[in-house]
Design an enzyme around this catalytic site. Structure first.
Site, PDB file in Angstrom:
ATOM      1  N   CYS A 115       0.817  -1.219   0.000  1.00  0.00           N
ATOM      2  CA  CYS A 115       0.000   0.000   0.000  1.00  0.00           C
ATOM      3  C   CYS A 115       0.847   1.263   0.000  1.00  0.00           C
ATOM      4  O   CYS A 115       0.315   2.365  -0.164  1.00  0.00           O
ATOM      5  CB  CYS A 115      -0.953  -0.002   1.187  1.00  0.00           C
ATOM      6  SG  CYS A 115      -2.014  -1.443   1.198  1.00  0.00           S
ATOM      7  N   HIS A 257      -3.181   6.996   2.076  1.00  0.00           N
ATOM      8  CA  HIS A 257      -3.664   5.702   1.600  1.00  0.00           C
ATOM      9  C   HIS A 257      -5.027   5.443   2.240  1.00  0.00           C
ATOM     10  O   HIS A 257      -5.208   5.603   3.454  1.00  0.00           O
ATOM     11  CB  HIS A 257      -2.650   4.622   1.982  1.00  0.00           C
ATOM     12  CG  HIS A 257      -3.187   3.246   1.868  1.00  0.00           C
ATOM     13  ND1 HIS A 257      -3.800   2.793   0.724  1.00  0.00           N
ATOM     14  CD2 HIS A 257      -3.219   2.219   2.756  1.00  0.00           C
ATOM     15  CE1 HIS A 257      -4.190   1.554   0.919  1.00  0.00           C
ATOM     16  NE2 HIS A 257      -3.854   1.173   2.131  1.00  0.00           N
ATOM     17  N   ASN A 287     -10.260  -0.216   0.248  1.00  0.00           N
ATOM     18  CA  ASN A 287      -8.803  -0.110   0.232  1.00  0.00           C
ATOM     19  C   ASN A 287      -8.274  -0.759  -1.051  1.00  0.00           C
ATOM     20  O   ASN A 287      -8.320  -1.975  -1.191  1.00  0.00           O
ATOM     21  CB  ASN A 287      -8.263  -0.824   1.483  1.00  0.00           C
ATOM     22  CG  ASN A 287      -6.751  -0.891   1.534  1.00  0.00           C
ATOM     23  OD1 ASN A 287      -6.074  -0.627   0.551  1.00  0.00           O
ATOM     24  ND2 ASN A 287      -6.238  -1.262   2.693  1.00  0.00           N
TER      25      ASN A 287
END
Ligand code: UT7
Length: 331
Positions: A115, A257, A287
């Site tokens: 990520c 993020h 996500n």
């Protein structure tokens, strides 16, 4: 003497699969509810690639849009960096994107930092531009985590979605748009979040056995990762701001993020950044790993919320563990 170049971020783009799965759909899959998912994470739906969907296609679509916005021909691209943890091919997917775009002059490679991949990729790309090696780079963050999600694990499967985002970075003799950055890793905490290869001994000949197997689905200690993010992300942003000679007040946008709305809120609160400067689109996409920052960037640029000259503090965090921040100016 080598002439150091500045960096201009001149285009962005994004792509997501058409299929959306809402929280009510998730609750038909595992023991969960819209109430739990939305209050604990802020997520309301996620986009999922179907069996025909490829990372290559999502990433190429995002890159094409970014090139168009930047008014750059694919044949003028020097380098393509694909930040991903879910390649179509473990040998790398960036070359397939290079072919799909017709970026015949470009070198292309994959970069894996989960990520944090987009921020790590941004800083990597910047080094090639700063040294004068390359003038035009396409950086893509793209992931199809649905391939590796354990769809029976309610602690993780409700979180993830698929998507891609891209930017074009070009050299400039005018003011440098990458103002400061800081990258960090801590492999001691690797087991908090894994998508690990699990080898089984496979006997070849004599006493020679090699390991063959497959990757195991995503496993995460959510609470540990949450604690890590809330503590480490503000630190790394402060470090990057220090390098940029900027104060928190000089940031126009906080672009983290998109892992959990509570993480965004906690980081913003620790830094003293008001809610209206916090970019969030995880309600729509969940996500999306390396895609989440450029996907959100593309939305706020195209909606006109982010204007040329705005200063953005971006930070990625996740498996590795890795985390990093980059302070950059949009255009
Ligand atoms: O992108 C990489 C970075 N990743 C992250 O940053 C993720 C960081 N972690 C998080 O965002 C949060 O830790 C989660 C969203 C993953 C979990 O939220 P939480 O508030 O930390 O929940 P928890 O793990 O402490 O679980 C609380 C309760 C547990 O039940 P008991 O033991 O208290 O009875 C869980 O079993 O919630 C339960 N639970 C669920 N209930 C309904 C966990 N997942 C679910 C679910 N639906 N999907």
């Amino acid at each position: 003497m080598v002439q150091l170049s500045g960096i201009a971020i001149t285009g962005c783009g994004s792509a997501v699969p058409n299929v959306a799965l809402g929280n009510d759909g998730m609750s038909r899959l595992v023991d969960t509810s819209d109430e739990w998912i939305s209050t604990r994470t802020g997520i309301r739906q996620r986009r999922l690639a179907d069996a025909q969907g490829s990372l290559r296609q999502l990433a190429s679509d995002a890159a094409r849009q970014a090139l168009e916005m930047a008014a750059v021909q694919a044949t003028d691209v020097d380098l393509i960096i694909l930040a991903t943890s879910t390649p179509d091919d473990l040998f790398g997917t960036a070359s397939q994107i290079q072919a799909e775009l017709g970026a015949t002059r470009a070198a292309a490679f994959d970069l894996t930092a989960a990520c944090s991949g987009f921020v790590f990729g941004l800083v990597t790309a910047a080094q090639f531009i700063r040294t004068g090696t390359y003038r035009t780079i396409v950086l893509i963050g793209a992931d199809v985590l649905s391939r590796w999600t354990d769809w029976s694990d309610r602690r993780t499967c409700v979180l993830f979605g698929d998507g891609a985002g891209a930017i074009v970075m070009q050299s400039t003799s005018e003011r440098d748009g990458l103002l400061g950055f800081e990258l960090r890793s801590d492999g001691n905490q690797n087991n908090c979040l894994t998508l690990a290869f699990q080898p089984q001994p496979h006997h070849l000949v004599d006493d020679i056995a090699i390991g063959q197997g497959s990757f195991q689905p995503i496993a995460m200690n959510g609470q540990e990762v949450y604690r890590f993010a809330v503590k480490k992300v503000p630190e790394v942003i402060e470090k990057a701001l220090f390098r940029a000679h900027l104060s928190v007040e000089q940031i126009d946008w906080l672009l983290l993020h998109q892992a959990n709305q509570r993480i965004l809120d906690a980081v913003a609160q620790r830094l003293g950044i008001p809610d209206e400067k916090v970019i969030s689109n995880m309600a729509q996409y969940g996500n999306t790993s390396a895609a989440s920052i450029p996907l959100a960037l593309d939305e706020v640029v195209r909606s006109g919320r982010v204007q040329p000259g705005d200063v953005i503090a971006a930070a990625g965090f996740g498996a590795g563990l890795t985390w990093g921040a980059a302070i950059f100016r949009w255009r």
